[in-house]
Design a protein around this motif. Sequence first.
Motif, PDB file in Angstrom:
ATOM      1  N   PRO A 112      44.068  -6.515 -17.115  1.00 24.10           N
ATOM      2  CA  PRO A 112      42.624  -6.741 -17.223  1.00 24.10           C
ATOM      3  C   PRO A 112      42.281  -7.289 -18.601  1.00 24.10           C
ATOM      4  CG  PRO A 112      43.115  -4.433 -17.536  1.00 24.10           C
ATOM      5  CD  PRO A 112      44.428  -5.097 -17.216  1.00 24.10           C
ATOM      6  N   PRO A 113      41.027  -7.641 -18.842  1.00 26.08           N
ATOM      7  CA  PRO A 113      40.632  -8.066 -20.196  1.00 26.08           C
ATOM      8  C   PRO A 113      40.954  -6.991 -21.223  1.00 26.08           C
ATOM      9  CG  PRO A 113      38.900  -8.565 -18.609  1.00 26.08           C
ATOM     10  CD  PRO A 113      39.915  -7.731 -17.884  1.00 26.08           C
ATOM     11  N   ALA A 114      41.268  -7.437 -22.437  1.00 24.93           N
ATOM     12  CA  ALA A 114      41.683  -6.500 -23.486  1.00 24.93           C
ATOM     13  C   ALA A 114      40.635  -5.432 -23.755  1.00 24.93           C
ATOM     14  CB  ALA A 114      41.996  -7.273 -24.768  1.00 24.93           C
ATOM     15  N   ALA A 115      39.350  -5.779 -23.608  1.00 27.90           N
ATOM     16  CA  ALA A 115      38.285  -4.812 -23.885  1.00 27.90           C
ATOM     17  C   ALA A 115      38.311  -3.635 -22.935  1.00 27.90           C
ATOM     18  CB  ALA A 115      36.927  -5.510 -23.810  1.00 27.90           C
ATOM     19  N   ARG A 116      38.954  -3.790 -21.791  1.00 30.30           N
ATOM     20  CA  ARG A 116      39.000  -2.705 -20.808  1.00 30.30           C
ATOM     21  C   ARG A 116      40.315  -1.922 -20.865  1.00 30.30           C
ATOM     22  NH1 ARG A 116      36.770  -6.027 -15.509  1.00 30.30           N
ATOM     23  NH2 ARG A 116      35.027  -7.063 -16.566  1.00 30.30           N
ATOM     24  N   SER A 137      43.303   0.460 -22.813  1.00 27.13           N
ATOM     25  CA  SER A 137      43.502   1.441 -23.868  1.00 27.13           C
ATOM     26  C   SER A 137      44.387   0.845 -24.956  1.00 27.13           C
ATOM     27  CB  SER A 137      44.170   2.692 -23.304  1.00 27.13           C
ATOM     28  OG  SER A 137      45.502   2.392 -22.882  1.00 27.13           O
ATOM     29  N   GLU A 138      44.352   1.468 -26.117  1.00 33.69           N
ATOM     30  CA  GLU A 138      45.213   1.012 -27.212  1.00 33.69           C
ATOM     31  C   GLU A 138      46.678   1.092 -26.811  1.00 33.69           C
ATOM     32  OE1 GLU A 138      45.983  -0.573 -30.942  1.00 33.69           O
ATOM     33  OE2 GLU A 138      44.059  -0.299 -29.921  1.00 33.69           O
ATOM     34  N   GLU A 139      47.038   2.125 -26.059  1.00 35.38           N
ATOM     35  CA  GLU A 139      48.435   2.278 -25.626  1.00 35.38           C
ATOM     36  C   GLU A 139      48.837   1.169 -24.667  1.00 35.38           C
ATOM     37  OE1 GLU A 139      46.798   5.530 -27.441  1.00 35.38           O
ATOM     38  OE2 GLU A 139      46.116   4.824 -25.466  1.00 35.38           O
ATOM     39  N   ALA A 140      47.943   0.793 -23.756  1.00 35.69           N
ATOM     40  CA  ALA A 140      48.250  -0.300 -22.826  1.00 35.69           C
ATOM     41  C   ALA A 140      48.396  -1.617 -23.566  1.00 35.69           C
ATOM     42  CB  ALA A 140      47.160  -0.398 -21.761  1.00 35.69           C
ATOM     43  N   LEU A 141      47.567  -1.841 -24.581  1.00 38.01           N
ATOM     44  CA  LEU A 141      47.693  -3.059 -25.389  1.00 38.01           C
ATOM     45  C   LEU A 141      49.045  -3.115 -26.089  1.00 38.01           C
ATOM     46  CD1 LEU A 141      44.131  -3.205 -26.973  1.00 38.01           C
ATOM     47  CD2 LEU A 141      45.107  -4.894 -25.408  1.00 38.01           C
ATOM     48  N   ARG A 142      49.491  -1.979 -26.621  1.00 38.54           N
ATOM     49  CA  ARG A 142      50.802  -1.947 -27.291  1.00 38.54           C
ATOM     50  C   ARG A 142      51.922  -2.249 -26.284  1.00 38.54           C
ATOM     51  NH1 ARG A 142      47.466  -1.555 -30.498  1.00 38.54           N
ATOM     52  NH2 ARG A 142      47.831  -3.783 -30.232  1.00 38.54           N
ATOM     53  N   PHE A 143      51.794  -1.687 -25.089  1.00 35.31           N
ATOM     54  CA  PHE A 143      52.830  -1.940 -24.088  1.00 35.31           C
ATOM     55  C   PHE A 143      52.848  -3.423 -23.709  1.00 35.31           C
ATOM     56  CE2 PHE A 143      54.375  -2.246 -19.706  1.00 35.31           C
ATOM     57  CZ  PHE A 143      55.615  -1.631 -19.841  1.00 35.31           C
ATOM     58  N   CYS A 144      51.688  -4.028 -23.547  1.00 38.96           N
ATOM     59  CA  CYS A 144      51.633  -5.453 -23.211  1.00 38.96           C
ATOM     60  C   CYS A 144      52.284  -6.301 -24.303  1.00 38.96           C
ATOM     61  CB  CYS A 144      50.194  -5.893 -22.993  1.00 38.96           C
ATOM     62  SG  CYS A 144      49.464  -5.304 -21.453  1.00 38.96           S
ATOM     63  N   GLU A 145      51.997  -5.985 -25.547  1.00 41.18           N
ATOM     64  CA  GLU A 145      52.619  -6.722 -26.650  1.00 41.18           C
ATOM     65  C   GLU A 145      54.130  -6.595 -26.607  1.00 41.18           C
ATOM     66  OE1 GLU A 145      50.810  -5.037 -30.065  1.00 41.18           O
ATOM     67  OE2 GLU A 145      48.884  -6.068 -29.791  1.00 41.18           O
ATOM     68  N   TRP A 146      54.591  -5.393 -26.293  1.00 42.19           N
ATOM     69  CA  TRP A 146      56.038  -5.168 -26.229  1.00 42.19           C
ATOM     70  C   TRP A 146      56.652  -5.962 -25.071  1.00 42.19           C
ATOM     71  CZ3 TRP A 146      58.949  -2.890 -22.334  1.00 42.19           C
ATOM     72  CH2 TRP A 146      60.299  -2.674 -22.646  1.00 42.19           C
ATOM     73  N   VAL A 147      56.015  -5.939 -23.897  1.00 48.55           N
ATOM     74  CA  VAL A 147      56.519  -6.704 -22.753  1.00 48.55           C
ATOM     75  C   VAL A 147      56.599  -8.193 -23.098  1.00 48.55           C
ATOM     76  CG1 VAL A 147      55.948  -7.497 -20.419  1.00 48.55           C
ATOM     77  CG2 VAL A 147      55.827  -5.071 -20.964  1.00 48.55           C
TER      78      VAL A 147
END
Length: 319
Positions: free
Chosen positions: A289-293, A295-305
């Motif tokens: 989803p859009p980054a604004a929706r 969590s910080e943890e999900a954003l970190r996981f996306c960056e790692w992927v």
Amino acid sequence: MSNVRHRPLGVGPIRAFEAVARHLSFRAAADELHLTQSAISRQIQALEEEVGAVLFLRGTRRVELTPAGATLLRAAEPMLDRLDTAVRQIRQAGGRRVVSVSTFASFASLWLIPRLEAFQREYPQIDLRVNASDALVDPDGNDTGAVDIALRYCRPEGATPDSVRLFDEIVTPLASPAYIKRSRISGPPLAVPADLAAHTLMEEDNPRDSAEYVSWSRWLREQGLADLQPARWVYFNYTYQQVQAALAGQGVTMGRLAMSLEATQRGDLVELFPGTRLTSPYTYWLIKPPAARMSEEALRFCEWVESQADATRAALAAS
């Protein structure tokens, strides 16, 4: 229609109904739910009055679902599964930071799981919940429960606007060194594509539209061998099964390089005919989803992927 009831059904009677339907036994359902058999009977009777239909045919020694009962069961089972999953997730999380990832079984087995130790080392405070299922989900939808991220295989139009293309699909024949060695001794060596006529070919038995692009028939047509038939075919439901069979030396697989990369880098699988690779319009995506929706943890996981996908693309280009 004035006699049609509109108020919502209680969860208790639905759970009693599902247990009786699963066991086809009032006694077994009572034991499972830690209730008396008479209490289960009363709940089923109340439910039948609510829905206005008989749900079970009660015999002396057996219980059977009626057509109305079968219809209700098809709706009740997934609803209760989702409810129980949500409650379990809430209880297990207990305030911990969890990222829920949906992906398909072969991608989880062959690409994601071998890399997860690196993520856990980098982010030991983040828990992961991996749901391996072929059912497509949209993390930005309202019906996906606690799914934060999806890793999927689709055409570009199947991805959400905020999704990231991870890497392309590349297919090519692969076999284990042991199988190649046996072929040199017992039959025609695998020197040219026409030699495949004397060998076992393994393929994914997949009814989806994407199957054509990873099929032996497409690859053989491209080599001018549309009529070639191997000594035998072996079909599997999933890509990871093909890879396991190829690693065991059971034949030649039409390998998806992105998901077989570690095996080829280790030398456990060998690309038989360099220069004959094929690509597909289906590719691998990080659906989010859009980054604004997020969590910080999900954003970190996306960056790692995305960093892991960068490494995979580089390795595919160099191989």
